[in-house]
Design an enzyme around this catalytic site. Sequence first.
Site, PDB file in Angstrom:
ATOM      1  N   ASP A 151       0.869  -1.165   0.000  1.00  0.00           N
ATOM      2  CA  ASP A 151       0.000   0.000   0.000  1.00  0.00           C
ATOM      3  C   ASP A 151       0.918   1.230   0.000  1.00  0.00           C
ATOM      4  O   ASP A 151       2.126   1.108   0.239  1.00  0.00           O
ATOM      5  CB  ASP A 151      -0.846  -0.063   1.279  1.00  0.00           C
ATOM      6  CG  ASP A 151      -1.602   1.220   1.537  1.00  0.00           C
ATOM      7  OD1 ASP A 151      -2.278   1.705   0.617  1.00  0.00           O
ATOM      8  OD2 ASP A 151      -1.489   1.758   2.655  1.00  0.00           O
ATOM      9  N   ASP A 154      -0.239   5.106   1.026  1.00  0.00           N
ATOM     10  CA  ASP A 154      -0.515   6.078   2.087  1.00  0.00           C
ATOM     11  C   ASP A 154      -0.489   5.432   3.464  1.00  0.00           C
ATOM     12  O   ASP A 154      -1.196   4.460   3.732  1.00  0.00           O
ATOM     13  CB  ASP A 154      -1.883   6.735   1.863  1.00  0.00           C
ATOM     14  CG  ASP A 154      -1.866   7.675   0.667  1.00  0.00           C
ATOM     15  OD1 ASP A 154      -0.972   8.524   0.603  1.00  0.00           O
ATOM     16  OD2 ASP A 154      -2.755   7.542  -0.196  1.00  0.00           O
TER      17      ASP A 154
HETATM   18  P1  TMP Z   1      -4.882   3.481   1.010  1.00  0.00           P
HETATM   19  O1  TMP Z   1      -3.764   3.927   1.891  1.00  0.00           O
HETATM   20  O2  TMP Z   1      -5.506   2.203   1.473  1.00  0.00           O
HETATM   21  O3  TMP Z   1      -4.458   3.383  -0.420  1.00  0.00           O
HETATM   22  O4  TMP Z   1      -6.055   4.534   1.124  1.00  0.00           O
HETATM   23  C1  TMP Z   1      -5.924   5.883   0.880  1.00  0.00           C
HETATM   24  C2  TMP Z   1      -6.235   6.704   2.056  1.00  0.00           C
HETATM   25  O5  TMP Z   1      -6.641   7.995   1.573  1.00  0.00           O
HETATM   26  C3  TMP Z   1      -7.373   6.240   2.945  1.00  0.00           C
HETATM   27  O6  TMP Z   1      -6.887   6.043   4.263  1.00  0.00           O
HETATM   28  C4  TMP Z   1      -8.362   7.386   2.966  1.00  0.00           C
HETATM   29  C5  TMP Z   1      -7.564   8.554   2.469  1.00  0.00           C
HETATM   30  N1  TMP Z   1      -8.350   9.605   1.769  1.00  0.00           N
HETATM   31  C6  TMP Z   1      -8.076  10.912   2.106  1.00  0.00           C
HETATM   32  O7  TMP Z   1      -7.239  11.182   2.965  1.00  0.00           O
HETATM   33  N2  TMP Z   1      -8.783  11.912   1.477  1.00  0.00           N
HETATM   34  C7  TMP Z   1      -9.732  11.648   0.519  1.00  0.00           C
HETATM   35  O8  TMP Z   1     -10.335  12.581  -0.031  1.00  0.00           O
HETATM   36  C8  TMP Z   1      -9.998  10.280   0.188  1.00  0.00           C
HETATM   37  C9  TMP Z   1     -11.035   9.950  -0.838  1.00  0.00           C
HETATM   38  C10 TMP Z   1      -9.270   9.290   0.830  1.00  0.00           C
HETATM   39 MG    MG Z   2      -2.910   3.102   3.561  1.00  0.00          MG
END
Ligand code: TMP
Ligand code: MG
Length: 314
Positions: A63, A65
């Site tokens: 992953d 973020d």
């Molecule tokens: P991931 O780390 O699983 O790929 O998910 C992305 C992260 O982004 C998730 O924790 C939610 C966050 N997010 C934001 O911070 N702002 C936003 O506008 C959106 C749609 C998601």
């Molecule tokens: Mg994440």
Amino acid sequence: MIFHIPWIYVPVRNVLAIWHQLTKYEIPELTKPSVIMRDRGRVEEIIRNMHRAGPGALQVISDFDMTLTRFAFNGKRCPTSHNILDNSSLISEECTSKLANLLSHYYPIEIDNSLSVEEKVPHMVEWWTRAHDLLVQQRIKKDQLAKAVRESDAMLRDGYEVFFGSLKDHSIPLLIFSAGLGDILEEVIKHNGVFHPNIRVFSNYMEFDENGVLCSFKGQLIHTFNKREGALLNPDQFEQLQDRPNILLLGDSMGDLTMADGVQNVQNILRIGYLNDKVEERRDAYVGSYDIVLVKDETLDVPNAILNYITEGK
Ligand code: TMP
Ligand code: MG
């Protein structure tokens, strides 16, 4: 009988104990206080299998973020790839505040331990759709993204140079599955000088019009809990990786656990989960699902140590 002579047992037991604790000596990072393992013996067995097979049999699926990037620095939250844009000068104040409202409404749902994934999914689709619609209204220009990243507080986790460098040096593919913004996360990795050719990214990518202005998002929307579908729907992308049966998986959400579901013939998979937030409420669920849980650990020390052990002398 000879088998009842204690001195026979003692050395055998010692040898077993030393064998069992091999990684304790080889990988002292596994004894860090931030590390929790449901079954240490099983983790050691998987790592030993991966060491035996070597880097040629390994791929890393991660992953982005809050897994490859820091969750916090000096007590302050670090931005996700969406947040980098949300808080940049490319977005109007009104839009920034609308996006912040969406975050404060939907993020608690994303991490709510009392809700099932099925219950969360419609909320996540709603969040991503509303956020992307707002971004599209802002007429963001492609050539301004790098500046937004440079000016942001985004940080890759400590030890990132070693992590990205060692994967490159051993030609180990790094697949990044992100529900964030692909264009932004690529800029973060480039800005840190580690966007090496062994990296492939599956994420939400922006579509720009002929003037280089954001007009929509490409393909199927990826949110926190449908990464598995993304993997299964992209068998071509995984095809060349089918001869790498060992997987090191890194994530920070329960949705990240299924990222490797598109890979067939998996022989060994080691799932490492960063538990960044709501530690007490989520500890049991994480320890039950991830092989190694890293609690409030802002570094890549443990993945780096495991990679070092697997690639040692190869
Ligand atoms: P991931 O780390 O699983 O790929 O998910 C992305 C992260 O982004 C998730 O924790 C939610 C966050 N997010 C934001 O911070 N702002 C936003 O506008 C959106 C749609 C998601
Ligand atoms: Mg994440």
